[in-house]
Design an enzyme around this catalytic site. Structure first.
Site, short mmCIF file in Angstrom:
data_model
loop_
_atom_site.label_atom_id
_atom_site.label_comp_id
_atom_site.label_asym_id
_atom_site.label_seq_id
_atom_site.Cartn_x
_atom_site.Cartn_y
_atom_site.Cartn_z
N CYS A 50 0.73 -1.27 0.05
CA CYS A 50 -0.07 0.08 0.06
C CYS A 50 0.95 0.98 0.04
O CYS A 50 0.44 2.32 -0.29
CB CYS A 50 -1.05 0.06 1.15
SG CYS A 50 -0.19 -0.10 2.70
N GLY A 198 -13.63 -5.76 4.27
CA GLY A 198 -12.63 -6.63 3.73
C GLY A 198 -12.35 -7.76 4.82
O GLY A 198 -12.56 -7.59 6.01
N ALA A 199 -11.82 -8.74 4.31
CA ALA A 199 -11.45 -9.95 5.29
C ALA A 199 -10.14 -10.47 4.83
O ALA A 199 -9.78 -11.80 5.31
CB ALA A 199 -12.72 -10.99 5.10
N GLY A 200 -9.08 -9.79 4.61
CA GLY A 200 -7.82 -10.07 4.18
C GLY A 200 -6.92 -9.95 5.54
O GLY A 200 -7.29 -9.79 6.71
#
Length: 432
Positions: A50, A198-200
């Site tokens: 990122c 989000g589920a990362g």
């Protein structure tokens, strides 16, 4: 051959530029193949997070290699070279090696000493190996970088305390909540209605830090509810309600704090989505996705306060001085690791001469062995032949051990070249 790195980071480019150069894992193979397809690029590896996009290469010529990578980045991002170049940095050889060591150690991170970057460097190496874009040089360099990152975290105080982009995002929420109450301090999140989209990996870290900072519960939204449920199962002490992403509008209407961290290519929250909600209370949005999950126009909606990864600087600055002191402990260790790689790299200069020396000695060994065996006659058994052959190989290895070890030993470039010329002259080793 030259090692070079071309890239950009939070230090050189804003998030609106970084998100255009982000390379997701599903397109990594194509990107690596494109780089390797250039005649200047012998090996390649890509670090995409990122906060940074860095391309490490082994190239034939440093300037031509950097130009090839810059052209690739321009084509990938759709940005003209003139628009992109001011945001790029590039380092060659020793400087490139030093830079990678600092990156792996977390010394070049927005959150100084963050641990997640080491996992990302490991992933960079794994993907390069899987897609066969690494050769012996970059493979050795990345292995050394991973070793460096591990040593920094185990042997210095920089490894103490959990720091990451996710922890900084949670602290930013605490800081902004405190400031809204007239306090210049972090406050508990116990009374906040919180959602995580989000589920990362980043969302997992968000849940860890939200739980540690007093969150009483979290709504976890994901395109696949089953994946959200698997993540929630790892937090039995934190009430987590798993919902599909189609419930996002409802959560934006009822929650006071929303974190986003998805792999979506385009924003999932923008002004057009927020304006119809007619909220009466403040909604804080914190986006740690790159590309951004929240459009820039969201901040213009009444009652909405929106932040992205570049806003984490405010939190980082609060404890940077203490971590800078810890980082100084790691500098000597980094120099040791970088020097170890560079000594190995320099020793490769001796490999062609060593190979020619071994080949010359092997030719002599075989010729003399055949002469000796021909004199032994037919009564010389196969077992005895093997013993004599092993003896001849052992003698050659003993003779070569000292000069080969000397040629490979750490030494200055001038001294090594002089030693190589001496060996080549003494043993009549030509390039033929």
């Amino acid at each position: 051959m030259h090692i070079a790195v071309v890239g950009l980071s939070h230090r050189t480019a804003p998030v609106e530029i970084r998100e255009r150069l982000s390379i997701p894992e599903q397109t990594m193979e194509t990107s690596l193949q494109s780089l390797r397809g250039h005649e200047q690029v012998l090996e390649a590896s890509i670090l995409s997070t990122c906060n940074r996009l860095e391309i490490y290469t082994l190239v034939r010529h440093p300037d031509l290699g950097v130009s090839a990578v810059s052209e690739f980045l321009s084509g990938h991002s759709g940005l003209a070279t003139g628009e992109l170049t001011p945001h790029l940095f590039n380092y060659h050889h020793e400087d490139a090696v030093d830079h990678l060591m600092r990156v792996a150690a977390g010394l070049d991170s927005l959150v100084l000493g963050e641990g997640q970057i080491l996992s990302q460097v490991k992933k960079m190496m794994r993907l390069g190996q899987e897609h066969k874009s690494l050769g012996p040089i970059l493979n050795r360099l990345l292995t050394q970088a991973v070793s460096t990152g591990k040593r920094v975290r185990s042997e210095t105080n920089l490894g103490t305390g959990a720091v990451s982009i996710s922890s900084a995002a949670v602290e930013l929420a605490q800081l902004k909540l405190g400031q809204s109450r007239g306090l210049d301090q972090l406050v508990t999140l116990e009374s906040e209605q919180i959602a995580v989209v989000g589920a990362g990996r980043m969302s997992r870290l968000l849940l860890q830090h939200l739980q540690a900072k007093g969150a009483s519960g979290v709504v976890l939204l994901n395109r696949t509810v089953q994946r959200a449920e698997l993540l929630a199962a790892d937090f039995p002490d934190l009430p987590v309600q798993c919902r599909p992403l189609t419930d996002l509008d409802q959560c934006l209407s009822t929650c006071s704090l929303v974190f986003t961290s998805t792999a979506a290519d385009d924003p999932i929250i923008d002004a057009a989505r927020l304006e119809p909600l007619n909220r009466r209370s403040k909604l804080r949005l914190i986006d740690i996705g790159v590309p951004r999950n929240i459009a820039a126009d969201a901040a213009a909606v009444d009652g909405v306060e929106s932040h992205d990864v570049d806003d984490l600087q405010e939190v980082v600055a609060r404890n940077q001085e203490a971590r800078q002191a810890m980082a100084r402990e790691a500098e000597q260790l980094l120099q040791q690791e970088a020097q170890q790689f560079l000594e190995w790299w320099d020793s490769l200069e001796a490999v062609p001469t060593i190979n020619r020396l071994r080949s010359s000695m092997e030719t002599i060994r075989v010729e003399e062995l055949q002469k000796a065996l021909s004199r032994m006659g037919p009564d010389f058994s196969a077992r005895e032949r093997k013993v004599v052959e092993a003896l001849s190989k052992g003698i050659i290895n003993k003779i070569l051990h000292t000069p080969v070890t000397s040629l490979r030993a750490p030494q200055g470039r001038q001294e090594r070249q002089q030693a190589l010329r001496t060996v080549e002259r003494l043993f009549s080793l030509g390039d033929d």
